[in-house]
Scaffold this motif. Sequence first.
Motif, PDB file in Angstrom:
ATOM      1  N   THR A  63      41.590 -33.292  -8.748  1.00 14.72           N
ATOM      2  CA  THR A  63      40.771 -33.569  -7.334  1.00 14.72           C
ATOM      3  C   THR A  63      39.271 -32.866  -7.548  1.00 14.72           C
ATOM      4  N   ASN A  64      38.377 -33.848  -7.440  1.00 14.96           N
ATOM      5  CA  ASN A  64      36.924 -33.537  -7.686  1.00 14.96           C
ATOM      6  C   ASN A  64      36.287 -33.639  -6.270  1.00 14.96           C
ATOM      7  N   VAL A  65      35.564 -32.530  -6.056  1.00 18.64           N
ATOM      8  CA  VAL A  65      34.734 -32.303  -4.865  1.00 18.64           C
ATOM      9  C   VAL A  65      33.355 -32.217  -5.179  1.00 18.64           C
ATOM     10  N   SER A  66      32.445 -33.011  -4.987  1.00 19.43           N
ATOM     11  CA  SER A  66      30.863 -32.863  -5.295  1.00 19.43           C
ATOM     12  C   SER A  66      30.221 -32.772  -3.956  1.00 19.43           C
ATOM     13  N   TYR A  67      29.149 -31.668  -4.356  1.00 19.52           N
ATOM     14  CA  TYR A  67      28.270 -31.134  -3.262  1.00 19.52           C
ATOM     15  C   TYR A  67      27.118 -31.545  -3.529  1.00 19.52           C
ATOM     16  N   LYS A  68      26.058 -31.857  -2.770  1.00 22.94           N
ATOM     17  CA  LYS A  68      24.675 -32.071  -3.118  1.00 22.94           C
ATOM     18  C   LYS A  68      23.993 -31.508  -1.851  1.00 22.94           C
ATOM     19  N   ARG A  71      23.584 -33.435   2.033  1.00 20.86           N
ATOM     20  CA  ARG A  71      24.578 -34.669   1.990  1.00 20.86           C
ATOM     21  C   ARG A  71      25.898 -34.121   2.159  1.00 20.86           C
ATOM     22  N   GLU A  72      26.914 -34.852   2.785  1.00 24.98           N
ATOM     23  CA  GLU A  72      28.307 -34.554   2.974  1.00 24.98           C
ATOM     24  C   GLU A  72      29.075 -34.664   1.640  1.00 24.98           C
ATOM     25  N   ALA A  73      29.902 -33.756   1.518  1.00 27.85           N
ATOM     26  CA  ALA A  73      30.739 -33.591   0.178  1.00 27.85           C
ATOM     27  C   ALA A  73      31.377 -34.956  -0.054  1.00 27.85           C
ATOM     28  N   ARG A  74      31.620 -35.357  -1.078  1.00 26.51           N
ATOM     29  CA  ARG A  74      32.475 -36.528  -1.602  1.00 26.51           C
ATOM     30  C   ARG A  74      33.736 -36.049  -2.648  1.00 26.51           C
ATOM     31  N   THR A  75      34.931 -36.706  -2.349  1.00 26.54           N
ATOM     32  CA  THR A  75      35.796 -36.473  -3.110  1.00 26.54           C
ATOM     33  C   THR A  75      36.569 -37.556  -3.657  1.00 26.54           C
ATOM     34  N   ASN A  76      37.073 -37.403  -4.754  1.00 26.63           N
ATOM     35  CA  ASN A  76      38.203 -38.456  -5.163  1.00 26.63           C
ATOM     36  C   ASN A  76      39.177 -37.610  -6.048  1.00 26.63           C
ATOM     37  N   GLN A  77      40.416 -38.402  -5.910  1.00 25.19           N
ATOM     38  CA  GLN A  77      41.743 -37.875  -6.470  1.00 25.19           C
ATOM     39  C   GLN A  77      42.166 -38.674  -7.547  1.00 25.19           C
ATOM     40  N   LEU A  78      42.523 -38.252  -8.491  1.00 26.30           N
ATOM     41  CA  LEU A  78      43.057 -38.806 -10.057  1.00 26.30           C
ATOM     42  C   LEU A  78      44.378 -38.634 -10.489  1.00 26.30           C
ATOM     43  N   SER A  79      44.942 -39.448 -11.114  1.00 22.55           N
ATOM     44  CA  SER A  79      46.318 -39.058 -11.673  1.00 22.55           C
ATOM     45  C   SER A  79      45.750 -39.603 -13.323  1.00 22.55           C
ATOM     46  N   VAL A  80      46.473 -38.734 -13.969  1.00 24.40           N
ATOM     47  CA  VAL A  80      45.926 -38.668 -15.500  1.00 24.40           C
ATOM     48  C   VAL A  80      47.362 -38.438 -16.587  1.00 24.40           C
ATOM     49  N   ASP A  81      47.418 -39.592 -17.247  1.00 23.67           N
ATOM     50  CA  ASP A  81      48.473 -39.600 -18.446  1.00 23.67           C
ATOM     51  C   ASP A  81      47.733 -39.530 -19.594  1.00 23.67           C
ATOM     52  N   VAL A  82      48.120 -38.587 -20.481  1.00 26.60           N
ATOM     53  CA  VAL A  82      47.953 -38.425 -21.835  1.00 26.60           C
ATOM     54  C   VAL A  82      49.048 -38.275 -22.839  1.00 26.60           C
ATOM     55  N   LYS A  83      48.598 -39.212 -23.902  1.00 31.17           N
ATOM     56  CA  LYS A  83      49.293 -39.276 -25.141  1.00 31.17           C
ATOM     57  C   LYS A  83      48.464 -39.269 -26.584  1.00 31.17           C
ATOM     58  N   ALA A  84      48.642 -38.117 -27.259  1.00 34.58           N
ATOM     59  CA  ALA A  84      47.844 -37.855 -28.319  1.00 34.58           C
ATOM     60  C   ALA A  84      46.463 -38.254 -28.236  1.00 34.58           C
ATOM     61  N   VAL A  85      45.603 -39.396 -28.730  1.00 35.27           N
ATOM     62  CA  VAL A  85      44.319 -39.647 -28.369  1.00 35.27           C
ATOM     63  C   VAL A  85      43.983 -40.569 -27.423  1.00 35.27           C
ATOM     64  N   LEU A 229      19.477 -28.511 -13.337  1.00 35.97           N
ATOM     65  CA  LEU A 229      18.100 -29.214 -13.153  1.00 35.97           C
ATOM     66  C   LEU A 229      18.123 -29.299 -11.505  1.00 35.97           C
ATOM     67  N   ILE A 230      19.158 -29.421 -10.660  1.00 36.44           N
ATOM     68  CA  ILE A 230      19.093 -30.017  -9.280  1.00 36.44           C
ATOM     69  C   ILE A 230      19.864 -28.562  -8.530  1.00 36.44           C
ATOM     70  N   GLU A 231      19.087 -27.878  -7.765  1.00 36.24           N
ATOM     71  CA  GLU A 231      19.431 -26.794  -7.212  1.00 36.24           C
ATOM     72  C   GLU A 231      20.339 -27.348  -6.082  1.00 36.24           C
ATOM     73  N   GLY A 232      21.376 -26.874  -5.672  1.00 33.62           N
ATOM     74  CA  GLY A 232      22.451 -27.080  -5.008  1.00 33.62           C
ATOM     75  C   GLY A 232      23.348 -28.409  -5.119  1.00 33.62           C
ATOM     76  N   SER A 233      23.449 -28.585  -6.469  1.00 32.76           N
ATOM     77  CA  SER A 233      24.277 -29.676  -6.878  1.00 32.76           C
ATOM     78  C   SER A 233      25.351 -29.164  -7.551  1.00 32.76           C
ATOM     79  N   TYR A 234      26.627 -29.386  -7.352  1.00 41.77           N
ATOM     80  CA  TYR A 234      27.899 -28.823  -8.110  1.00 41.77           C
ATOM     81  C   TYR A 234      28.996 -29.539  -7.662  1.00 41.77           C
ATOM     82  N   THR A 235      29.942 -29.290  -8.627  1.00 45.48           N
ATOM     83  CA  THR A 235      31.268 -30.003  -8.390  1.00 45.48           C
ATOM     84  C   THR A 235      32.650 -29.264  -8.805  1.00 45.48           C
ATOM     85  N   TRP A 236      33.317 -29.235  -7.953  1.00 48.99           N
ATOM     86  CA  TRP A 236      34.522 -28.420  -8.008  1.00 48.99           C
ATOM     87  C   TRP A 236      35.707 -29.407  -8.782  1.00 48.99           C
TER      88      TRP A 236
END
Length: 260
Positions: A63-68, A71-85, A229-236
């Motif tokens: 789950t990514n939550v972006s703040y600037k 501006r209101e926070a933006r969110t997305n949710q991802l499902s990740v599958d990994v096998k080797a490379v 470089l951008i004050e107040g810009s971060y993402t959890w």
Amino acid sequence: MFFNDFLRAVLKRRFLISSGIAFLACFVSGVSQAQSSITADILVEKIDAFRGLDNAGFSFDITNVSYKAGREARTNQLSVDVKAVKSLVTFESPARQKGRVLLKQDNDMWLYIPGTRKVIRISPAQRLLGETSNGDVTGSNLALDYDAALSSEESDKPKGQIKLILTAKNKSVSYQKVVFWLEENAPYKPIRSEYYARSGKLLKTADYKAFKDFNGELKIHKMLLTDPLIEGSYTWMLFDNYRATDLPDARFSKEAIVNL
């Protein structure tokens, strides 16, 4: 007789002091050797292990939550599958992006958008949401992509930390250089990392705020990305639900992702 007794006492005290100093020196030397026995390559493997399950196929959720500022926070949710490379990232939300799929094979990446029936090539370094890039949300394989070296500079290493410098083996990876600060003792959890472009520009920093046990293995749970470089810009970034998964090779292909 008094002088002889006095001399023996002085010599005994000097022996005890010398023995104590020698013991302390050996102890410090032993600690130093124990700390220096860890190599840069082993540390990279340990960092990778905080985002993976050895060579087995595995899955996890992000789950990514972006703040600037302003501006209101933006969110997305991802499902990740990994096998080797190979990695497969499926968008679960927001609704307008649901069903999108990122496919990563080595350092090549493609995007499928439902309804288009087309798979387009994209860059792993391209921004995904806030400070996260396409390459940030796939499984970690730093050992394959970077050469590692321990820093010998003491001035920029906080007490109790190890500084590790990673240099890209080729130009196709997202970042030319990554610098990690790790705990100096096992399990060598990452504390902070910095990500640099080929120009030498600092692109972002990551602070590793929380770890979580998944079936006996410690994994990154919360990470904070900051734009220098951008004050107040971060993402959890919240990583959760790591699990071993039986993933067929055929799942990781451009032909397969249009039918997921």
